[in-house]
Structure formats: C-alpha cells, structure tokens
Design a protein around this motif. Structure first.
Motif, PDB file in Angstrom:
ATOM      1  N   ARG A 497      39.068 -63.537   9.495  1.00 37.61           N
ATOM      2  CA  ARG A 497      39.920 -63.138   9.976  1.00 37.61           C
ATOM      3  C   ARG A 497      40.040 -63.402  11.789  1.00 37.61           C
ATOM      4  O   ARG A 497      41.423 -63.056  12.092  1.00 37.61           O
ATOM      5  CB  ARG A 497      39.439 -61.276  10.309  1.00 37.61           C
ATOM      6  CG  ARG A 497      39.849 -60.568   8.680  1.00 37.61           C
ATOM      7  CD  ARG A 497      39.783 -58.723   8.284  1.00 37.61           C
ATOM      8  NE  ARG A 497      39.683 -58.807   7.212  1.00 37.61           N
ATOM      9  CZ  ARG A 497      39.530 -57.172   7.104  1.00 37.61           C
ATOM     10  NH1 ARG A 497      40.085 -56.608   8.262  1.00 37.61           N
ATOM     11  NH2 ARG A 497      39.591 -56.829   6.258  1.00 37.61           N
ATOM     12  N   LEU A 498      39.514 -63.431  12.475  1.00 32.50           N
ATOM     13  CA  LEU A 498      39.302 -63.808  14.129  1.00 32.50           C
ATOM     14  C   LEU A 498      40.101 -65.505  14.227  1.00 32.50           C
ATOM     15  O   LEU A 498      40.784 -65.405  14.755  1.00 32.50           O
ATOM     16  CB  LEU A 498      37.881 -63.911  14.912  1.00 32.50           C
ATOM     17  CG  LEU A 498      37.462 -62.546  15.060  1.00 32.50           C
ATOM     18  CD1 LEU A 498      36.246 -62.722  15.671  1.00 32.50           C
ATOM     19  CD2 LEU A 498      38.506 -61.373  15.816  1.00 32.50           C
ATOM     20  N   SER A 499      39.550 -66.168  12.989  1.00 35.70           N
ATOM     21  CA  SER A 499      40.180 -67.307  12.965  1.00 35.70           C
ATOM     22  C   SER A 499      42.320 -67.666  12.711  1.00 35.70           C
ATOM     23  O   SER A 499      42.799 -67.574  12.605  1.00 35.70           O
ATOM     24  CB  SER A 499      39.181 -68.671  11.924  1.00 35.70           C
ATOM     25  OG  SER A 499      40.126 -69.302  11.402  1.00 35.70           O
ATOM     26  N   LEU A 500      42.057 -66.590  11.559  1.00 37.90           N
ATOM     27  CA  LEU A 500      43.566 -65.907  11.141  1.00 37.90           C
ATOM     28  C   LEU A 500      44.580 -65.718  12.440  1.00 37.90           C
ATOM     29  O   LEU A 500      45.560 -65.919  12.676  1.00 37.90           O
ATOM     30  CB  LEU A 500      43.728 -64.841   9.690  1.00 37.90           C
ATOM     31  CG  LEU A 500      45.029 -64.802   9.460  1.00 37.90           C
ATOM     32  CD1 LEU A 500      45.973 -65.915   9.215  1.00 37.90           C
ATOM     33  CD2 LEU A 500      45.257 -64.334   8.359  1.00 37.90           C
ATOM     34  N   ILE A 501      43.628 -64.677  13.201  1.00 35.92           N
ATOM     35  CA  ILE A 501      44.595 -64.001  14.061  1.00 35.92           C
ATOM     36  C   ILE A 501      44.738 -65.083  15.250  1.00 35.92           C
ATOM     37  O   ILE A 501      45.917 -65.000  15.721  1.00 35.92           O
ATOM     38  CB  ILE A 501      43.610 -62.842  14.879  1.00 35.92           C
ATOM     39  CG1 ILE A 501      43.872 -61.685  13.856  1.00 35.92           C
ATOM     40  CG2 ILE A 501      43.907 -62.291  16.158  1.00 35.92           C
ATOM     41  CD1 ILE A 501      42.491 -60.678  13.622  1.00 35.92           C
TER      42      ILE A 501
END
Length: 536
Positions: A497-501
């Motif tokens: 999720r952090l990578s996508l953000i």
C-alpha cells in the motif's frame, strides 16, 4: 376666614417637599409679608415646615377650623385668657406657624404666648407693621395653585414617559436610566440578595454610587410601606414586585447625604419606574440577573468602560469581588446554553461572572485567591457542561482580562466541538488544533487539496482507503511495524500500500521532507472534515 388649600406628604415620617407647597421661611420672605417687618420669636428651627394653606382667624379656640399645616394670621383680637392653651391647641393640630400683627390689640408680644410657642415648637412670628391679610392670602394662594399645577403637569409627564417605555417593551436598563435622567439623582435596581443589577449614577460617579454596595444596602432597611426614606444615608427606597411577591428594590440616592432632601416628584418617578419594571419583568424572557452578569462580562471582555475602577465597583456590586483576586476567562461551547447557565450560576455564585455570549459560547470570568486556582473550578465547569472547556491565561488585573478572553477563544477555535470532557489551555494546542483553527483559510484548504488530491481521487474511484494507511504511517513517524499494527495489516500488505501511495503521489515516502508535508496536509484535511462532522 380665608383658606388656601395645598398638598404635602410624608414618607416614612420624613417630610417630602411638594411643588404645590411653600415653607414658612419662603412665605415670610414674600414682599407682602416682608413689608410688615416680620421677626421670629419662637420655632427658629421649624421654619422649613410646609404651609398647606393660609388661615385668618380671631377665634379664641381656632383648632376646630384647622387640619394641620396652616399658616395662622391673627391680630390677637380673640385671644383667650390663657395664651399657653392657645399655643397648645396650635401645636396639637399641627399648625405650620402663627403670625401675630402688633399694633391693633397688642403693642408688645405677650410673654405667655412666646413661652408657650417655644416650649411646644410652634413658630411664632410678629409683624411690627400692619399688612393686609387679604393680600397675604391672595399671593400665597396664587403661588400654591401655581405649584399644584406644576405638580400635576409633572405627574402627567412622568406617567406619559413610563407608559411609553412600557408600551414599547423597554428593558430594565432604559427604565432605570429614565428615572435618573428625570430626577438628576442616582438610581439603582437591586435584587433581594442586595446585588446591584442596574445602576444609573446620574450626576454622581459610578464608583461613588456602588462602592461597598452590598454592605451599605444591607444597612438600609426597606420601607414599612411601599416607599420610604430609609437608612443613615437617607435613600429613597421603593419595592419592585413580580407576580405578587417582592422581588427587589429600587433606590434613589440623595445628592448630599447630609441633606437627604427629596421632592414629591422624586417619589412619583421612583414608584412609576417600579411599576414599569414589574411590567418589563413580566414581558421579557431574559432574567435581569443574567442580563446584568452578561453586560458586566462584556464590559470587561470588550473594554467598554472608560474607568476600570467603575468596572470593578460594578462587578463587586453584583456579588463578585475582584480586588486582590487572580482572574481567568473560561469559554464553553455547549448546545444547551440556558441549562448550563443555571448550573454555572448556582455553582459559581460569588466567584464568577457568567454570561451567554451567543455564538461565542458561554463566557465565565473566574475570580480566585491563589495562583492556579482556576484549574479546579475549570474542571468542575467541564463536569457540569459535559464537554470541553477552554481557559485563557491567568491575569492579575481587570485591564488584562480581555487578553485572557482572546486566548480562551483561540483555544476554543482550535478544539473541535464535541471533543472529550476536559480542560484545554493554549499549551494543549498542537499542530492538529492549530490547523483546526485555520480550517476555513483558503490557503490551508488549497494546500491540503494540492498534496492529497490524487490520493483522494484514487480512493474514490477504487473504493480503497489509502488515506487511512498514510495517516497511520505518518502518525508512526515512518515506523512501518507500528503503522502495520495500527492499520491491522501485515507488514507485506502495508509495504504494498505504501508503494502504491508513493506512485500516486509521485514521491518517496522515505523522505522526511515529504512526510512532513503530507503530515500537515492530512492534519488540515482532518480538521476540515471535523468541522463538517461537528456541523452535521
């Protein structure tokens, strides 16, 4: 025999002069009597007696034709054998004075008459030159009638003034001010607790009128009848009723306490004002105590008084001493302000001014002896209110209270409504609270939108909640283990999720600068959403 009628009255045994009467001294000063070379032989200290009418008589026993208050004119033709009895009759009936013209029956004043009048306090005046008694009665008659007409016109003016005030729904302030303006005297409305709710100082200073008010008021008893001149200071006092019971008093203070002189017009004004106040009490929803506290509070918060000494006197007269006390302002933003006001006034009586400040909330000016004494009181207020309370800086002077109020409002603006029941001060204002206070600033709104617009759009299109993940990550200061635990995610899911953000925001979340920028943006967005939630 000639009789000239006039009116006079006494209030609680204290003479109240009337525009329709003259005193013995004033009558003797008239040219028609001055031509007779008058000389006072007895009752020098009673020449201020009012003359109700003039009566010419040569009867040996004149009391049957008198009612009291007459100026008796005589040549002594019908004097009885015992002149002491003659003086006794005049004293018993309450004659204002007796004027004896010498030359017709007596060349010298009878000693027995002088002694009798002196022993009984009856003013005795002798005329050494003859005058026409008809001229005396005519002139005094004209002056008394003129005075009576003036009194009637004054009574009509007083009636019309207070009737007009009642018909247009005037409040207590305006009614009391009208009474002071019409008489030139200080007028004070107080309740049964001897708290001065409204004061119109007239020509006196506010501090002079209200200094030690409760102590002086308690030393001034109420009149046995409705209106009376009472106490050592000689206040003219009348009762104010509400629904058939005595609610308080209206007091008029003399210009000079040594003289304590009031006229019948003063009595009429005070009594008519009391009736107007009773009608106003019936027709106005707000209670006068509430209004008095609110006005005094606004005087301090908005610095509306020209003199801080006057302000201190007014607040003390409301039962809240401020001399030698520390002060702090508390702001409470509650839904049920009316119910909260009753609770706070009951609990804080004698130690605080409490007022409904409208959209600003309920304002409280605390007065306490020891430094830091506000905290226990503020915690009790929070308990009574069931919500957060906001406290300004502790100050030592009334002139500094406005600064405390500004700080309390600053704190209130920074704390979302409906927050936890606790006491907030300026030291509790962090970044989220600061941004909440700036939530309506378009620059702050634009910044949050600029930083988070793409992420919010993605969440809306895909039904995700990446914003919550970002919030937990930033709240954990970039610690992914803590962020995963708070998000109830596995570390692998959090990494994804952090990578996508990072891709959506086109930035590296490992950068401290970017995390700081995003932290401010998320806090600003949360502040704006908290505002909408509170409004809903």
């Amino acid at each position: 025999m000639t009789r000239v009628a006039a009116d006079t009255r006494q209030v609680q045994g204290v003479p109240v002069s009337d525009g329709g009467t003259m005193t013995v001294a004033e009558v003797l000063a008239l040219p028609v009597l001055a031509r007779g070379l008058p000389k006072v032989l007895a009752g020098h200290d009673r020449l201020d007696r009012p003359v109700r009418w003039v009566h010419v008589t040569e009867w040996a026993s004149p009391a049957s034709a008198l009612r009291g208050g007459e100026l008796v004119l005589t040549t002594g033709l019908g004097f009885p054998a015992r002149l002491d009895d003659y003086a006794a009759e005049l004293a018993d009936i309450g004659a204002a004075a007796v004027v004896l013209e010498l030359g017709r029956c007596y060349r010298e004043t009878p000693y027995e008459l002088v002694a009798g009048c002196r022993s009984r306090g009856v003013p005795l005046v002798v005329l050494h030159r003859g005058v026409k008694f008809v001229d005396v009665t005519q002139e005094v008659h004209a002056m008394i009638l003129t005075g009576q007409l003036r009194t009637l016109r004054s009574a009509q003016r007083i009636h019309d003034t207070f009737t007009a005030l009642s018909l247009r729904g005037a409040g207590a302030d305006e009614i009391v001010r009208a009474a002071a303006t019409m008489t030139g005297r200080a007028v004070v409305l107080e309740n049964l607790a001897h708290q001065a709710l409204v004061c119109a100082p007239g020509e006196l200073g506010l501090e002079e009128v209200l200094n030690r008010w409760e102590e002086r008021s308690r030393a001034t008893p109420s009149a046995a009848e409705r209106t009376g001149v009472c106490g050592q200071e000689g206040w003219l006092v009348t009762s104010v009723e509400f629904r058939g019971q005595r609610w308080g008093r209206l007091a008029m203070l003399p210009d000079n306490p040594a003289e304590q002189q009031f006229h019948s017009e003063h009595v009429m004004v005070l009594e008519r004002a009391a009736i107007a106040l009773t009608l106003a009490r019936l027709t106005h929803e707000s209670r006068w105590e509430e209004q008095a506290h609110r006005d005094a509070l606004l005087d301090v918060l908005e610095r509306r008084q020209l003199s801080w000494r006057d302000t201190r006197s007014r607040i003390t007269a409301l039962g809240v001493p401020t001399h030698g006390r520390r002060l702090a302002v508390v702001m409470v933003r509650a839904d049920d302000r009316a119910g909260l006001l009753d609770k706070l006034r009951t609990r804080l009586e004698g130690s605080a001014l409490v007022g409904d400040l409208g959209e600003r909330g309920v304002g409280v000016l605390l007065a306490f002896r020891e430094p830091g004494g506000w905290r226990q009181l503020a915690e009790e207020i929070a308990t009574l209110a069931g919500t957060a309370v906001h406290v300004g800086a502790e100050v030592g002077e009334l002139s500094e209270v406005a600064l405390s109020a500004a700080e309390a409002e600053q704190v209130a603006d920074a704390v979302p409504a409906g927050g936890p029941r606790q006491v907030y001060t300026v030291s509790d204002i962090g970044l989220p609270e600061l941004l909440y206070s700036l939530r309506d600033d378009p620059r702050v709104q634009a910044y949050a939108e600029r930083q988070l617009a793409h992420l919010l759009a993605h969440d809306q299109r895909h039904g995700t909640d990446l914003l919550a993940t970002l919030r937990h990550f930033l709240g954990a200061a970039g610690n992914k283990s803590i962020a995963a635990r708070r998000s109830h995610l596995s570390r692998q899911a959090l990494y994804q999720r952090l990578s996508l953000i990072g891709q959506i925001l086109d930035g590296d979340l490992e950068s401290g600068d970017l995390r700081a920028q995003l932290h401010v943006a998320v806090a600003a967005l949360d502040a704006q959403r908290a505002r909408r939630s509170a409004g809903a």
